[in-house]
Design a protein around this motif. Structure first.
Motif, mmCIF file in Angstrom:
data_model
loop_
_atom_site.group_PDB
_atom_site.id
_atom_site.type_symbol
_atom_site.label_atom_id
_atom_site.label_comp_id
_atom_site.label_asym_id
_atom_site.label_seq_id
_atom_site.Cartn_x
_atom_site.Cartn_y
_atom_site.Cartn_z
ATOM 1 N N ASP A 243 0.796 -1.198 0.031
ATOM 2 C CA ASP A 243 -0.129 -0.025 -0.065
ATOM 3 C C ASP A 243 0.950 1.078 0.054
ATOM 4 O O ASP A 243 0.507 2.242 -0.279
ATOM 5 C CB ASP A 243 -0.715 -0.076 1.159
ATOM 6 C CG ASP A 243 -2.115 -1.094 1.123
ATOM 7 O OD1 ASP A 243 -2.377 -1.589 0.042
ATOM 8 O OD2 ASP A 243 -2.580 -1.492 2.204
ATOM 9 N N PHE A 244 2.027 1.301 0.521
ATOM 10 C CA PHE A 244 3.011 2.351 0.589
ATOM 11 C C PHE A 244 3.925 2.291 -0.631
ATOM 12 O O PHE A 244 4.803 3.182 -0.483
ATOM 13 C CB PHE A 244 3.675 2.444 1.888
ATOM 14 C CG PHE A 244 2.588 2.474 3.030
ATOM 15 C CD1 PHE A 244 1.990 3.560 3.213
ATOM 16 C CD2 PHE A 244 2.694 1.412 4.091
ATOM 17 C CE1 PHE A 244 0.898 3.534 4.412
ATOM 18 C CE2 PHE A 244 2.008 1.537 5.017
ATOM 19 C CZ PHE A 244 1.015 2.599 5.150
ATOM 20 N N ALA A 245 3.821 1.476 -1.525
ATOM 21 C CA ALA A 245 5.000 1.241 -2.500
ATOM 22 C C ALA A 245 4.677 2.594 -3.483
ATOM 23 O O ALA A 245 3.551 3.096 -3.987
ATOM 24 C CB ALA A 245 4.678 0.074 -3.326
ATOM 25 N N PHE A 246 5.647 3.105 -3.902
ATOM 26 C CA PHE A 246 5.748 4.434 -4.723
ATOM 27 C C PHE A 246 7.052 4.445 -5.435
ATOM 28 O O PHE A 246 8.038 4.354 -4.783
ATOM 29 C CB PHE A 246 5.333 5.717 -4.068
ATOM 30 C CG PHE A 246 4.972 6.734 -4.802
ATOM 31 C CD1 PHE A 246 3.454 6.970 -4.853
ATOM 32 C CD2 PHE A 246 5.709 7.704 -5.119
ATOM 33 C CE1 PHE A 246 3.029 7.934 -5.547
ATOM 34 C CE2 PHE A 246 5.335 8.978 -5.864
ATOM 35 C CZ PHE A 246 3.835 8.997 -6.071
ATOM 36 N N HIS A 247 7.067 4.848 -6.797
ATOM 37 C CA HIS A 247 8.341 4.990 -7.411
ATOM 38 C C HIS A 247 7.879 6.276 -8.231
ATOM 39 O O HIS A 247 6.828 6.789 -8.654
ATOM 40 C CB HIS A 247 8.405 4.019 -8.572
ATOM 41 C CG HIS A 247 7.378 3.584 -9.339
ATOM 42 N ND1 HIS A 247 7.173 4.165 -10.701
ATOM 43 C CD2 HIS A 247 6.457 2.536 -9.419
ATOM 44 C CE1 HIS A 247 6.127 3.702 -11.260
ATOM 45 N NE2 HIS A 247 5.619 2.710 -10.505
ATOM 46 N N TYR A 248 9.273 6.978 -8.512
ATOM 47 C CA TYR A 248 9.249 8.064 -9.416
ATOM 48 C C TYR A 248 9.738 8.005 -10.707
ATOM 49 O O TYR A 248 9.640 8.934 -11.682
ATOM 50 C CB TYR A 248 10.076 9.260 -8.600
ATOM 51 C CG TYR A 248 9.678 9.551 -7.315
ATOM 52 C CD1 TYR A 248 8.569 10.773 -7.040
ATOM 53 C CD2 TYR A 248 9.763 8.711 -6.236
ATOM 54 C CE1 TYR A 248 8.003 11.111 -5.882
ATOM 55 C CE2 TYR A 248 9.131 9.300 -4.999
ATOM 56 C CZ TYR A 248 8.383 10.148 -4.797
ATOM 57 O OH TYR A 248 7.712 10.421 -3.575
ATOM 58 N N TYR A 249 10.679 6.941 -11.051
ATOM 59 C CA TYR A 249 11.193 6.799 -12.278
ATOM 60 C C TYR A 249 10.750 5.474 -13.159
ATOM 61 O O TYR A 249 10.459 4.467 -12.297
ATOM 62 C CB TYR A 249 12.660 6.695 -12.145
ATOM 63 C CG TYR A 249 13.297 7.906 -11.618
ATOM 64 C CD1 TYR A 249 13.000 9.370 -12.351
ATOM 65 C CD2 TYR A 249 14.246 7.790 -10.573
ATOM 66 C CE1 TYR A 249 13.691 10.446 -11.930
ATOM 67 C CE2 TYR A 249 14.783 9.036 -10.094
ATOM 68 C CZ TYR A 249 14.397 10.203 -10.639
ATOM 69 O OH TYR A 249 14.976 11.361 -10.180
ATOM 70 N N PRO A 250 10.504 5.480 -14.327
ATOM 71 C CA PRO A 250 10.617 6.344 -15.190
ATOM 72 C C PRO A 250 9.494 7.392 -15.288
ATOM 73 O O PRO A 250 9.470 8.386 -15.958
ATOM 74 C CB PRO A 250 10.646 5.576 -16.640
ATOM 75 C CG PRO A 250 10.086 4.386 -16.151
ATOM 76 C CD PRO A 250 10.228 3.798 -14.956
ATOM 77 N N PHE A 251 8.314 6.882 -14.603
ATOM 78 C CA PHE A 251 7.333 7.886 -14.436
ATOM 79 C C PHE A 251 6.712 7.678 -13.117
ATOM 80 O O PHE A 251 6.880 6.665 -12.323
ATOM 81 C CB PHE A 251 6.083 7.528 -15.319
ATOM 82 C CG PHE A 251 5.585 6.136 -15.349
ATOM 83 C CD1 PHE A 251 4.629 5.566 -14.364
ATOM 84 C CD2 PHE A 251 6.350 4.973 -15.925
ATOM 85 C CE1 PHE A 251 3.989 4.497 -14.257
ATOM 86 C CE2 PHE A 251 5.817 3.559 -15.970
ATOM 87 C CZ PHE A 251 4.754 3.140 -15.098
ATOM 88 N N ILE A 252 5.961 8.871 -12.692
ATOM 89 C CA ILE A 252 5.528 8.748 -11.267
ATOM 90 C C ILE A 252 4.063 7.727 -11.067
ATOM 91 O O ILE A 252 3.263 7.856 -11.905
ATOM 92 C CB ILE A 252 5.110 10.092 -10.801
ATOM 93 C CG1 ILE A 252 6.100 11.024 -10.909
ATOM 94 C CG2 ILE A 252 4.455 10.208 -9.740
ATOM 95 C CD1 ILE A 252 5.898 12.566 -10.577
ATOM 96 N N SER A 253 4.216 6.884 -10.205
ATOM 97 C CA SER A 253 3.282 5.819 -10.141
ATOM 98 C C SER A 253 1.834 6.656 -9.741
ATOM 99 O O SER A 253 1.969 7.502 -8.969
ATOM 100 C CB SER A 253 3.605 4.819 -8.956
ATOM 101 O OG SER A 253 3.837 5.294 -7.796
ATOM 102 N N PRO A 254 0.669 6.063 -10.090
ATOM 103 C CA PRO A 254 -0.407 6.407 -9.644
ATOM 104 C C PRO A 254 -0.835 6.268 -8.297
ATOM 105 O O PRO A 254 -0.281 5.262 -7.570
ATOM 106 C CB PRO A 254 -1.520 5.697 -10.677
ATOM 107 C CG PRO A 254 -0.738 4.694 -11.007
ATOM 108 C CD PRO A 254 0.636 4.661 -10.948
#
Length: 304
Positions: A243-254
């Motif tokens: 639930d806290f997974a989040f990435h910025y590359y190569p695009f910002i995750s929804p």
């Protein structure tokens, strides 16, 4: 009134380790924002307004510097905003720099409040029996920074009173600063040796040595520890489910907060703002008590 600092040192240490661990090992924007705002509000409740504004001004520059520097060195990301020296500046790199800056400033302010609450005596109480030498060295290191700042200010004022900084020459000012630094270096080494000898003379670290302490585990400490463990379990479940997974590359995750992960974000909110809630509750109770005490004498006079 400092309600949060009155908890047992073990509870305070567990809380700060818990908060710092979550802040350092996640890039979720909601978690980082809650950590930053919670640390700022709690530090503002602990320090005078002038000191808080001074620190905010300095760390705001640090925040902007990190946020601006990252897109200049990192060119990852698929949303190109413009080119600088034939290198793309991407939207993802800017947002990632803001996230890293938020994490760093939040950790700094949590550490500043930690140094105010978990003092040297509390740290020695926690680890003095298990690792006495390491606990003594760490407590001396944590205490050294504010003590060094206070002493260098004292030496600087004394030297200025003696006319050491009367010359406007840059060379003389540098030499004067070197003299002050040399005296501070000698003082710090001598102070460390004296403190170590004093602790050795008191039998610190010897087997069978008893320690007097005012810290006792009370019912409110058990309740606090239970609440922290419950929040820890909910947050660990949230990390395990992603639930806290989040990435910025190569695009910002929804990103979306749904009914499935709402309880985990509420747990993050309660964890980061728990000291502020405790301090606000204590302040409200204190003001109500003062208002009752100021009104009661007037009523007794009217009855007479």
């Amino acid at each position: 009134m400092k309600s949060f600092s009155s908890f047992h040192p073990a509870v305070l240490f567990f809380y700060y380790v818990f908060v710092l661990f979550i802040t350092m090992f996640t890039l979720n924007p909601v978690v980082l924002a809650c950590s930053l705002i919670g640390s700022l509000l709690f530090f503002a409740m602990m320090t005078p307004l002038k000191t808080f504004c001074k620190d905010i001004g300095f760390y705001l520059l640090v925040f902007l510097l990190i946020a601006i520097t990252n897109p200049l060195f990192s060119h990852n990301g698929e949303t190109i905003l413009f080119f600088m020296n034939n290198n793309p500046v991407t939207f993802e790199a800017i947002i990632y720099g803001v996230a890293i800056a938020t994490m760093l400033v939040a950790i700094i302010f949590w550490s500043k409040s930690y140094s105010e609450l978990v003092t040297a005596d509390k740290f020695l109480y926690l680890f003095g029996k298990a690792v006495p030498k390491l606990a003594l060295v760490v407590s001396m290191a944590l205490r050294f920074i504010p003590l060094f700042k206070w002493q260098i200010k004292k030496v600087h004022q004394a030297q200025k009173t003696l006319g050491l900084y009367t010359s406007e020459s840059v060379t003389d000012k540098m030499l004067s600063g070197m003299r002050v630094f040399n005296s501070m270096l000698t003082w710090s080494l001598e102070n460390a040796i004296h403190q170590a000898d004093a602790m050795k003379a008191r039998g610190y670290g010897l087997k069978g040595r008893t320690n007097f302490s005012l810290f006792k585990v009370e019912a409110r400490d058990r309740w606090m520890f239970g609440i922290l463990v419950l929040l820890l379990i909910l947050i660990v479940i949230g990390f395990h489910k992603g639930d806290f997974a989040f990435h910025y590359y190569p695009f910002i995750s929804p990103f979306a907060i749904t009914s499935a992960n709402l309880i985990h974000y509420i747990s993050i909110f309660l964890l980061m703002f728990f000291p502020c809630i405790m301090e606000a509750k204590e302040n409200i109770q204190w003001r109500l008590l003062r208002s009752k005490m100021s009104v009661s004498p007037i009523r007794s006079k009217r009855k007479v």
